[in-house]
Every structure is written in C-alpha cells, then in structure tokens.
Design a protein around this motif. Structure first.
Motif, PDB file in Angstrom:
ATOM      1  N   GLU A   1      -5.302  -1.801  -7.888  1.00 41.35           N
ATOM      2  CA  GLU A   1      -4.332  -2.293  -6.906  1.00 41.35           C
ATOM      3  C   GLU A   1      -2.920  -1.776  -7.202  1.00 41.35           C
ATOM      4  O   GLU A   1      -2.198  -1.344  -6.308  1.00 41.35           O
ATOM      5  CB  GLU A   1      -4.353  -3.812  -6.930  1.00 41.35           C
ATOM      6  CG  GLU A   1      -3.907  -4.407  -5.615  1.00 41.35           C
ATOM      7  CD  GLU A   1      -3.906  -5.916  -5.697  1.00 41.35           C
ATOM      8  OE1 GLU A   1      -2.896  -6.510  -5.300  1.00 41.35           O
ATOM      9  OE2 GLU A   1      -4.906  -6.477  -6.184  1.00 41.35           O
TER      10      GLU A   1
ATOM     11  N   ASP B   1       0.843  -1.190   0.000  1.00 39.34           N
ATOM     12  CA  ASP B   1       0.000   0.000   0.000  1.00 39.34           C
ATOM     13  C   ASP B   1       0.889   1.255   0.000  1.00 39.34           C
ATOM     14  O   ASP B   1       1.654   1.484   0.952  1.00 39.34           O
ATOM     15  CB  ASP B   1      -0.894  -0.055   1.259  1.00 39.34           C
ATOM     16  CG  ASP B   1      -1.721   1.201   1.420  1.00 39.34           C
ATOM     17  OD1 ASP B   1      -1.904   1.916   0.419  1.00 39.34           O
ATOM     18  OD2 ASP B   1      -2.168   1.474   2.551  1.00 39.34           O
TER      19      ASP B   1
ATOM     20  N   SER C   1      -0.505   1.223  -5.208  1.00 37.86           N
ATOM     21  CA  SER C   1       0.834   0.900  -4.692  1.00 37.86           C
ATOM     22  C   SER C   1       1.884   1.849  -5.294  1.00 37.86           C
ATOM     23  O   SER C   1       3.081   1.623  -5.162  1.00 37.86           O
ATOM     24  CB  SER C   1       1.181  -0.557  -5.038  1.00 37.86           C
ATOM     25  OG  SER C   1       1.495  -0.676  -6.411  1.00 37.86           O
TER      26      SER C   1
END
Ligand code: PLP
Length: 383
Positions: free
Chosen positions: A347, A307, A351
């Motif tokens: 996703e 993250d 990141s």
C-alpha cells in the motif's frame, strides 16, 4: 498537450534535457564533419581528434586514464558488457553476486546468466535501502566471478559504500562492477584511488543524448568484449563510433566536472525545500530511502493512503512530470522491485512517487509544484 517549455520536469533520473552547449558541439558531427574516425584520411583524423578529446573529458570527470574509457550505446550495454566480460574471463567461476535494488540492466542480465547455469546471489537491503556489508561479504565465495553493486539507486537515490565494497572485492580477488549511471554527474568520483574494475555510465542522465554511454575498464582488468567486429575503442567495442553522441557526452562530462559542486548545492537546496515543505503541509507523507545518504536531486515520497498513479495523472494534467518508481517499469501496476526489496508494504509502495530535480529546475517551478501537489493530494484524499 502543453508546449515543452511549459512542463515542470521533475524526472531527471529518467532522462535529462540536452545541454545547449552539448548540442552545439554535436552539430558539426551530424552535418559537415561526417568522416569516419577510423578513416585513413585527414578528414577522418580530425573526427578522431574529437572522439579522443571525449575520452579525455570523461576520464577527467572520473579520475581515470582516457584509454580506460570505452564508449557504448548506453548504461544497459555498459552493464551487460562488464558482466559478460567478467564471466568470460573467469570461466571456472560460475557465481555472481548482486543486489536486490539494481537496475534491470543488471538484474535481468543476472537472471539470464542464471538460466545458463550460473548461480546468482541477490543480496537484500533493509527498510532504508541499505545493504548489510557483512552479508555481502559472506555472499562472495571462491567460485564467485563478479560482484555488481550500483553506486546510487535510480529510484530512491540511496548511495552505496562503493569504496568499501571495491576493497572487499579486491581482497577476495573477484571482479567488481558498479553501475554508476545515476551517480556520475551528481557526485564526485575519483577512480584513481579505487580498486574498481568496471563502471557504467549513461549520457542521457547527464545532459548528453540518449543512446550513448561509457564503460570504464580498469587498465589492469582482464577484458573480453561483447561486441565483436572492427578494432574501435581499442578493440573493446566494435562498431563505427556514434561520433556526435560521443562528442556530446565528452562535453557533458566537461560541464559536469566544472559545475558539479555548485549545481549539487543548488539542486540539493531545491530538493530539500520541496521535501520539507510537503512534509510540513501534508499529513502522512514519508520519505522512502535513507535521507542522509542520498543523491542530492532525488526525492521518493509516499503519499500514504493515496494512489500514486492517480496523483501522477493529475500532475501530468498540470504539466508536472515525475515517475512511479523507475520509468522502465512504469505502466506495470506492481510496486517497483526496489520499494518491494525495502520491505515496504504494497500500500505504501503504491502511494510512492519519485521526483528528481536537475540543472534546469528553477525556484519558480518549485513554488508552482509546492502549490500544485498539496492541492491535488488533498483533493484525492477527500474523495
Ligand atoms: N542503470 C541505472 C541505474 C539506470 O537508472 C539506467 C536508466 O534508467 C540504466 C542503468 C540504463 O541506462 P540506459 O538507459 O542508458 O541504457
């Protein structure tokens, strides 16, 4: 909180440190030389000489004429003014073409124009952040008033083929504006060869102060000001000049013109070493945006499976400053509109972190971040 000089500042696309030489030139205009440059006394006339020199210096950096530079309050005002002018000057044309990766200063202006009855075509980009020029060309219609395409993207650093796009707009007889806020001072620009009507730049991206910028207005372009009032800036931007900041921007432009080639090589080497070391040391890291057509200072990296917000917090604790996408959208949990426009899965976008190097970054800082980042990412991945 750390002392400012303990910070490793890798957020130069967000804002830059004022160069001490810029501040030196600004100071007299914040203290003893306070006359109004529009004044009718010699005290004011001396100030006017300084703002005129700033026009010359910015023009010299861009390869245009001093009277083609209009000082503004920054990149946002320059972008808004260019679009406003183009729409006002072609009232019968009710269509705007832009791209999905523009800064909000352009995108939200276009959205607002859409609410006022204009049609807006937002040209998409591919996974590398590139435009399809055929698609851009097809988007330009007889009723198109203006095309606005940024020179370089603030998040990925991807550079757009402005020469070709300008030529396309010239052939189609539409106004062309480029937001060059991230390009000016990071790549060489020669407007004398290009059929560009408007170009925006911002002081705080090139070591001048915040709240000052400029709009290049081609002397052949029909123009309608946005700020209406006094006759400042040749009647193209009313309001008493922000003299100290304008003088500072002039000095910053002179420094950029002097040091551009050398600084680019140094910064590019830092960025490349940063990237290649992280890619070699850590698994599952990828570069966002076309690596071969980028600003020399920008590295937008996806630490896949991690993250970015958590990395950013840890980096901040260690005094490393960087950004999640554009800092204007920081705080929002949504992936940035630029990464989304590049068809990036959520996703991977979540990141991703933007690192942007600059004039004051050193080899020692590079060594330190190359120790800090892998340590943080490994630790977070092990949780
Ligand atoms: N355009 C781009 C590409 C930018 O990166 C920025 C600032 O982040 C702006 C416009 C807005 O400039 P300013 O902060 O001077 O209003």
């Amino acid at each position: 909180m750390r002392a400012e000089d303990e910070v490793i500042y890798l957020d130069n696309n967000s804002s830059t440190r004022i160069d001490p030489a810029v501040l030196d030139e600004m100071m007299p205009f914040l203290t003893s030389r306070y006359g109004n440059p529009s004044g009718s006394h010699r005290f004011g006339a001396k100030v006017k000489e300084a703002t005129e020199q700033a026009h010359e210096r910015v023009a010299n950096l861009l390869g245009c004429q001093p009277n083609e530079i209009v000082f503004t309050s920054g990149g946002t005002e320059s972008d808004n003014t260019a679009l406003h002018s183009a729409l006002q000057m072609s009232p019968e044309r009710r269509h705007v073409v832009t791209t999905a990766v523009e800064h909000n200063a352009v995108l939200n202006y276009c959205e607002a124009a859409g609410r006022h009855g204009f049609q807006v075509t937002t040209v998409p980009v591919d996974e590398q952040g590139h435009l399809d020029l055929g698609e851009l060309e097809r988007a330009i219609r007889p009723e198109t008033a203006v095309v606005s395409v940024m020179w370089a993207n603030n998040e990925t650093g991807v550079i757009y083929p402005i020469e070709e796009i300008a030529e396309m707009c010239r052939a189609k007889g539409v106004f062309f504006h480029t937001d060059a806020v991230q390009a000016v001072g990071k790549m060489s620009i020669d407007l004398s060869r290009l059929p560009i009507h408007f170009l925006s730049l911002s002081g705080h991206k090139l070591h001048a102060s915040k709240g000052v910028g400029a709009l290049y207005v081609n002397s052949k372009a029909r123009f309608q000001p946005m700020m209406i009032g006094g006759p400042q800036e040749g009647g193209r931007r009313a309001g008493t000049d922000n003299v100290a900041s304008i003088v500072g921007l002039g000095k910053a432009a002179a420094l950029a013109a002097e040091t551009l080639a050398e600084e680019n090589t140094r910064v590019r080497n830092l960025r490349n070493r940063f990237e290649s070391t992280l890619l070699a040391e850590l698994e599952n890291v990828s570069v966002n945006g076309d690596r071969n057509h980028r600003l020399p200072n920008t590295s937008n990296l996806a630490f896949n499976g991690t993250d970015a917000q958590a990395i950013l917090v840890k980096l901040d604790q260690e005094g490393v400053c960087c950004s999640l996408g554009s800092s204007c959208t920081t705080g929002s949990v949504q992936p940035s509109h630029v990464l989304r426009a590049m068809h990036m899965p959520n996703e991977r976008a979540r990141s991703s972190i933007r690192f942007s190097f600059g004039r004051y970054n050193t080899e020692e800082e590079l060594e330190r971040v190359l120790e800090i980042i892998p340590r943080i990412v490994r630790k977070l991945r092990a949780l």
